[in-house]
Design an enzyme around this catalytic site. Structure first.
Site, PDB file in Angstrom:
ATOM      1  N   ARG A  79       0.857  -1.193   0.000  1.00  0.00           N
ATOM      2  CA  ARG A  79       0.000   0.000   0.000  1.00  0.00           C
ATOM      3  C   ARG A  79       0.893   1.243   0.000  1.00  0.00           C
ATOM      4  O   ARG A  79       1.697   1.430   0.915  1.00  0.00           O
ATOM      5  CB  ARG A  79      -0.900  -0.003   1.247  1.00  0.00           C
ATOM      6  CG  ARG A  79      -1.693   1.279   1.431  1.00  0.00           C
ATOM      7  CD  ARG A  79      -2.628   1.203   2.645  1.00  0.00           C
ATOM      8  NE  ARG A  79      -3.342   2.447   2.827  1.00  0.00           N
ATOM      9  CZ  ARG A  79      -3.155   3.300   3.840  1.00  0.00           C
ATOM     10  NH1 ARG A  79      -2.272   3.035   4.789  1.00  0.00           N
ATOM     11  NH2 ARG A  79      -3.851   4.412   3.919  1.00  0.00           N
ATOM     12  N   HIS A 123      -2.842  10.935   0.898  1.00  0.00           N
ATOM     13  CA  HIS A 123      -2.307  10.732   2.247  1.00  0.00           C
ATOM     14  C   HIS A 123      -1.707  12.074   2.681  1.00  0.00           C
ATOM     15  O   HIS A 123      -0.514  12.211   2.876  1.00  0.00           O
ATOM     16  CB  HIS A 123      -1.280   9.599   2.246  1.00  0.00           C
ATOM     17  CG  HIS A 123      -1.007   8.981   3.598  1.00  0.00           C
ATOM     18  ND1 HIS A 123      -1.126   7.632   3.831  1.00  0.00           N
ATOM     19  CD2 HIS A 123      -0.621   9.527   4.781  1.00  0.00           C
ATOM     20  CE1 HIS A 123      -0.803   7.367   5.098  1.00  0.00           C
ATOM     21  NE2 HIS A 123      -0.493   8.516   5.694  1.00  0.00           N
ATOM     22  N   GLU A 168      -7.271   8.514   6.483  1.00  0.00           N
ATOM     23  CA  GLU A 168      -7.523   9.188   7.758  1.00  0.00           C
ATOM     24  C   GLU A 168      -7.998  10.629   7.626  1.00  0.00           C
ATOM     25  O   GLU A 168      -7.281  11.563   8.025  1.00  0.00           O
ATOM     26  CB  GLU A 168      -6.258   9.128   8.626  1.00  0.00           C
ATOM     27  CG  GLU A 168      -5.774   7.717   8.904  1.00  0.00           C
ATOM     28  CD  GLU A 168      -4.662   7.666   9.951  1.00  0.00           C
ATOM     29  OE1 GLU A 168      -4.178   8.730  10.369  1.00  0.00           O
ATOM     30  OE2 GLU A 168      -4.288   6.555  10.350  1.00  0.00           O
ATOM     31  N   ASN A 295      -7.140   1.738  10.335  1.00  0.00           N
ATOM     32  CA  ASN A 295      -5.814   1.979  10.902  1.00  0.00           C
ATOM     33  C   ASN A 295      -5.959   1.994  12.415  1.00  0.00           C
ATOM     34  O   ASN A 295      -6.726   2.795  12.959  1.00  0.00           O
ATOM     35  CB  ASN A 295      -5.261   3.341  10.448  1.00  0.00           C
ATOM     36  CG  ASN A 295      -4.886   3.368   8.977  1.00  0.00           C
ATOM     37  OD1 ASN A 295      -5.014   2.359   8.283  1.00  0.00           O
ATOM     38  ND2 ASN A 295      -4.426   4.504   8.504  1.00  0.00           N
ATOM     39  N   TYR A 297      -3.886   1.976  16.205  1.00  0.00           N
ATOM     40  CA  TYR A 297      -2.651   2.073  16.984  1.00  0.00           C
ATOM     41  C   TYR A 297      -2.892   1.918  18.476  1.00  0.00           C
ATOM     42  O   TYR A 297      -2.113   1.283  19.163  1.00  0.00           O
ATOM     43  CB  TYR A 297      -1.942   3.408  16.689  1.00  0.00           C
ATOM     44  CG  TYR A 297      -1.391   3.434  15.280  1.00  0.00           C
ATOM     45  CD1 TYR A 297      -0.165   2.849  14.986  1.00  0.00           C
ATOM     46  CD2 TYR A 297      -2.130   3.976  14.228  1.00  0.00           C
ATOM     47  CE1 TYR A 297       0.331   2.820  13.689  1.00  0.00           C
ATOM     48  CE2 TYR A 297      -1.648   3.950  12.926  1.00  0.00           C
ATOM     49  CZ  TYR A 297      -0.415   3.371  12.663  1.00  0.00           C
ATOM     50  OH  TYR A 297       0.067   3.323  11.395  1.00  0.00           O
ATOM     51  N   GLU A 351      -3.326  -0.138   8.317  1.00  0.00           N
ATOM     52  CA  GLU A 351      -2.138   0.243   9.085  1.00  0.00           C
ATOM     53  C   GLU A 351      -2.254  -0.303  10.497  1.00  0.00           C
ATOM     54  O   GLU A 351      -3.313  -0.206  11.118  1.00  0.00           O
ATOM     55  CB  GLU A 351      -1.976   1.770   9.220  1.00  0.00           C
ATOM     56  CG  GLU A 351      -1.557   2.478   7.973  1.00  0.00           C
ATOM     57  CD  GLU A 351      -1.412   3.991   8.184  1.00  0.00           C
ATOM     58  OE1 GLU A 351      -1.151   4.432   9.319  1.00  0.00           O
ATOM     59  OE2 GLU A 351      -1.577   4.715   7.197  1.00  0.00           O
TER      60      GLU A 351
HETATM   61  C1  FCB Z   1      -1.115   7.204  10.833  1.00  0.00           C
HETATM   62  C2  FCB Z   1      -0.697   7.734   9.494  1.00  0.00           C
HETATM   63  C3  FCB Z   1       0.642   7.261   9.037  1.00  0.00           C
HETATM   64  C4  FCB Z   1       1.640   7.182  10.164  1.00  0.00           C
HETATM   65  C5  FCB Z   1       1.064   6.423  11.324  1.00  0.00           C
HETATM   66  C6  FCB Z   1       2.009   6.261  12.487  1.00  0.00           C
HETATM   67  O1  FCB Z   1      -1.993   8.085  11.429  1.00  0.00           O
HETATM   68  O2  FCB Z   1      -1.646   7.392   8.517  1.00  0.00           O
HETATM   69  O3  FCB Z   1       1.066   8.100   7.997  1.00  0.00           O
HETATM   70  O4  FCB Z   1       2.034   8.460  10.516  1.00  0.00           O
HETATM   71  O5  FCB Z   1      -0.095   7.055  11.780  1.00  0.00           O
END
Ligand code: FCB
Length: 444
Positions: A79, A123, A168, A295, A297, A351
């Site tokens: 990607r 992006h 995002e 995505n 985290y 992600e």
């Molecule tokens: C996301 C982004 C990516 C990167 C990660 C850590 O929010 O899409 O570009 O910065 O976080």
């Protein structure tokens, strides 16, 4: 090892992800004009150590060897995003042949090595001229984006199977126009709400454009996590509701159900702002999609403050990554199950990954055991969600290699491949080897 992938469907796919501004460099070559990140990163104090993406990972000049490295990881998909000001300088007018040629060669290299290209159109690198003309708070930007989508498809549509419109939009709208921590660095909530709607409209217009051209694997990527209240106190419960409203439902309700959530509209109105919907917009925004990019985290626990617009995120005493983000794999499972229940959409993890403090290369090895642990626990969390009924089709790790981490510059390393920014040498970290082995075993 086998427990990590047990529970995932046999056709589950694997990949790695990057984005244009974070890796390409060559910011003023071959006709590329400036994006809002070129401008913003030059603003004193905007990025740590005054760093910029001018050179980044120099991927623009090292693309063939980077693709060879991607192929050696054994992934199914790569990607990447395309740089709007490289392909359509200034965001208007004809295509820049040298700019589009770079992506055409990238796609050919990937296909030649048996890796499926997964293209993200946006992006975060808006051409600076479009920001000068009003940026995302300005409705016309959405129409410029749809035109851009068509131009990219004209050149690459014969070879790229999967298309993501936006990465995002929450970050573009809220960090870019409300909080001011991302480009273009404005701080105005009302503008951020206009930007939110125009990003969704841009997505819908581009989705229609791509659909009429026969794209059958089409999506958008959102950043999400769970938002829970710190206590049963109704004010904390309301703080969590608001965070989920402005973070998740304000995107997914329009995309899937064709309407903005009433409670979120009321919260926005109470802050003196509005979503500028024109007749027909919601039908465009809810153009059916094939896949939702998730995505993930971290997840958040919210406590109310005196200001309804601001909640306090309460740390739960868990281990954190170098970003200070708590490691919450079970939040990933809950999120995916909830998305499945509330929206019923097929999902791909576009992600997931972690920054940890930089480690030296010792005898050709980088022992990033923290990252291996993070990836393992999160892939297990995806498998648990699949077991609970969520329709998740694949997992793309963030990121292929260390890169320009926006406001943090080069200090935060998310790569499974280490980049030495002095020499541009790439070294597979332990996590890259682990990921490669996981993919091999998942096929066995
Ligand atoms: C996301 C982004 C990516 C990167 C990660 C850590 O929010 O899409 O570009 O910065 O976080």
């Amino acid at each position: 090892m086998s427990d990590v992938i047990a529970g995932l469907p046999s056709d589950f796919f694997w990949g790695v992800a990057t984005s244009a501004y974070q890796i390409e460099g060559a910011y003023d070559e071959d006709g590329r004009t400036l994006s809002i990140w070129d401008t913003f990163s030059r603003r004193p104090g905007a990025v740590e150590n005054g760093e910029t993406g001018d050179v980044a990972c120099d991927h623009y000049h090292r693309m063939p060897s980077d693709v060879a490295m991607i192929a050696r990881l054994g992934v199914d998909k790569y990607r990447f995003s395309v740089s709007w000001p490289r392909i359509q300088p200034c965001g208007r007018g004809p295509v820049n042949p040298k700019g589009i040629d770079f992506y055409s060669r990238l796609v050919d290299e990937l296909l030649d090595k048996g890796v499926d290209p997964w293209l993200t159109l946006y992006h975060w690198d808006l051409p600076q001229e479009l920001e000068d003309a009003g940026g995302w708070p300005h409705r016309d930007t959405a129409y410029r984006f749809a035109e851009f989508a068509g131009l990219v498809h004209d050149a690459l549509g014969d070879r790229v199977p999967t298309w993501t419109t936006l990465n995002e939009p929450w970050c573009s709208a809220m960090l870019g126009y409300d909080v001011g921590r991302h480009a273009p660095g404005r701080t105005n909530f009302a503008e951020a709400m206009r930007a939110t709607h125009h990003l969704l409209l841009a997505h819908g217009l581009a989705a229609q454009e791509l659909r009429t051209r026969g794209v059958t694997s089409l999506g958008i990527t959102l950043n999400m996590g769970t938002h829970s209240p710190a206590s049963d106190d109704p004010r904390d419960v309301d703080a969590a509701r608001r965070a989920d409203g402005l973070g998740t439902r304000i995107y997914l309700d329009p995309l899937v159900h064709g309407r903005y959530p009433e409670d979120v509209l009321a919260d926005i109105a109470a802050r003196g702002a509005a979503i500028p919907v024109h007749p027909g917009d919601m039908e465009i925004i809810s153009t059916p999609l094939d896949v939702f990019g998730v995505n993930y985290y971290t997840s958040h626990v919210h406590k109310a403050t005196g200001d309804p617009a601001v909640s306090e995120v309460v740390p739960q005493g868990r281990p954190v990554t170098a970003m200070g983000w708590e490691i919450v794999p079970e939040g990933f499972t809950s999120l995916l199950v909830r998305l499945h229940q509330d929206y019923g959409v097929p999902m791909v993890i576009t992600e997931n990954g972690a920054a940890f403090d930089d480690l030296d290369v010792v005898d050709g090895h980088v022992a990033d055991t923290d990252r291996v642990e993070y990836l393992k626990s999160h892939i297990e969390a995806v498998a648990a969600a699949v077991q609970a009924g969520a329709d998740v089709r694949g997992y793309l790790a963030w990121s292929l290699m260390d890169n320009f981490e926006w406001g943090y510059g080069y200090g935060k390393r998310f790569g499974i491949v280490r980049v030495d920014y002095e020499t541009q040498e790439r070294t597979l970290k332990q996590s890259a080897r682990w990921f490669r082995d996981l993919i091999t075993r998942s096929r066995a």
